[in-house]
Design a protein around this motif. Sequence first.
Motif, PDB file in Angstrom:
ATOM      1  N   ALA A 105       7.696 -37.863   4.651  1.00  0.00           N
ATOM      2  CA  ALA A 105       7.374 -38.958   5.443  1.00  0.00           C
ATOM      3  C   ALA A 105       6.709 -38.606   6.534  1.00  0.00           C
ATOM      4  N   GLY A 106       5.912 -39.908   6.971  1.00  0.00           N
ATOM      5  CA  GLY A 106       4.980 -39.555   8.141  1.00  0.00           C
ATOM      6  C   GLY A 106       3.467 -38.830   7.841  1.00  0.00           C
ATOM      7  N   GLU A 107       3.328 -38.573   6.545  1.00  0.00           N
ATOM      8  CA  GLU A 107       2.201 -37.942   5.820  1.00  0.00           C
ATOM      9  C   GLU A 107       1.719 -38.474   4.883  1.00  0.00           C
ATOM     10  N   THR A 108       0.320 -38.703   4.443  1.00  0.00           N
ATOM     11  CA  THR A 108      -0.129 -39.215   3.341  1.00  0.00           C
ATOM     12  C   THR A 108      -1.057 -37.968   2.436  1.00  0.00           C
ATOM     13  N   LEU A 109      -1.403 -38.411   1.402  1.00  0.00           N
ATOM     14  CA  LEU A 109      -2.329 -37.481   0.680  1.00  0.00           C
ATOM     15  C   LEU A 109      -3.203 -38.571  -0.356  1.00  0.00           C
ATOM     16  N   SER A 110      -4.673 -38.088  -0.700  1.00  0.00           N
ATOM     17  CA  SER A 110      -5.335 -38.826  -1.400  1.00  0.00           C
ATOM     18  C   SER A 110      -5.185 -38.544  -2.991  1.00  0.00           C
ATOM     19  N   TYR A 111      -5.407 -39.335  -3.814  1.00  0.00           N
ATOM     20  CA  TYR A 111      -5.318 -39.419  -5.167  1.00  0.00           C
ATOM     21  C   TYR A 111      -5.877 -37.886  -5.624  1.00  0.00           C
ATOM     22  N   ARG A 112      -6.942 -37.540  -5.028  1.00  0.00           N
ATOM     23  CA  ARG A 112      -7.793 -36.261  -5.276  1.00  0.00           C
ATOM     24  C   ARG A 112      -6.843 -35.223  -4.988  1.00  0.00           C
ATOM     25  N   GLY A 113      -6.339 -35.347  -3.756  1.00  0.00           N
ATOM     26  CA  GLY A 113      -5.430 -34.089  -3.164  1.00  0.00           C
ATOM     27  C   GLY A 113      -4.149 -34.168  -3.994  1.00  0.00           C
ATOM     28  N   LEU A 114      -3.464 -35.186  -4.677  1.00  0.00           N
ATOM     29  CA  LEU A 114      -2.500 -35.223  -5.483  1.00  0.00           C
ATOM     30  C   LEU A 114      -2.814 -34.439  -6.758  1.00  0.00           C
ATOM     31  N   ALA A 115      -3.978 -34.807  -7.393  1.00  0.00           N
ATOM     32  CA  ALA A 115      -4.631 -34.118  -8.436  1.00  0.00           C
ATOM     33  C   ALA A 115      -4.850 -32.467  -8.494  1.00  0.00           C
ATOM     34  N   GLU A 116      -5.207 -32.320  -7.337  1.00  0.00           N
ATOM     35  CA  GLU A 116      -5.298 -30.814  -6.954  1.00  0.00           C
ATOM     36  C   GLU A 116      -3.815 -30.409  -6.675  1.00  0.00           C
TER      37      GLU A 116
END
Length: 179
Positions: A105-116
């Motif tokens: 909570a309080g953080e985000t991630l990009s779709y690319r970051g999630l794929a990695e």
Amino acid sequence: MPAAQPETLTLDRLATPIGTALLVTDEAGMLRAFNWTDYEAAMRRWIGRHYPNARLEEGRAPAPVRGPFEAYFAGDARALGAVPWRASGTAFQLKVWEALCTIPAGETLSYRGLAERIGRPSAVRAVGLANGANPVAVVVPCHRVIGTNGSLTGYGGGLPRKEWLLAHEGASFRGSLAA
């Protein structure tokens, strides 16, 4: 061996600052689906496809599910980590959804970051599709996935809700729908 299908699902309605939430739990007290009342028809169709033999009854979600939702919307951004959930999906979807749960909570991630993060750096689109198919949104925090440039991207509950959820959790993102 596939997991046993629930015989009965309970649909609870919870008032929140961003609309009435729908909490669907099984006999074991596991969250099976989450959505908003403005998407109830689509959620009921999804339930019919994934749990075709289950009876859907109105009722109250058990305390281990409802309590964390109440705490979350009252201000405890980390409360939903305690919600027990079980989702119906492919092995790839489940892998993506489990990885979503690693975004605090309080953080985000990009779709690319999630794929990695799942070891599939070229599967950005597939990760996006799995993210969008998440049946237990907010608990499996698909709203924490944003564009590579930090901007808000699609959210099944609508971008205004995504913006509210991220702001509620103290996350940084680019742009505001209110502007």
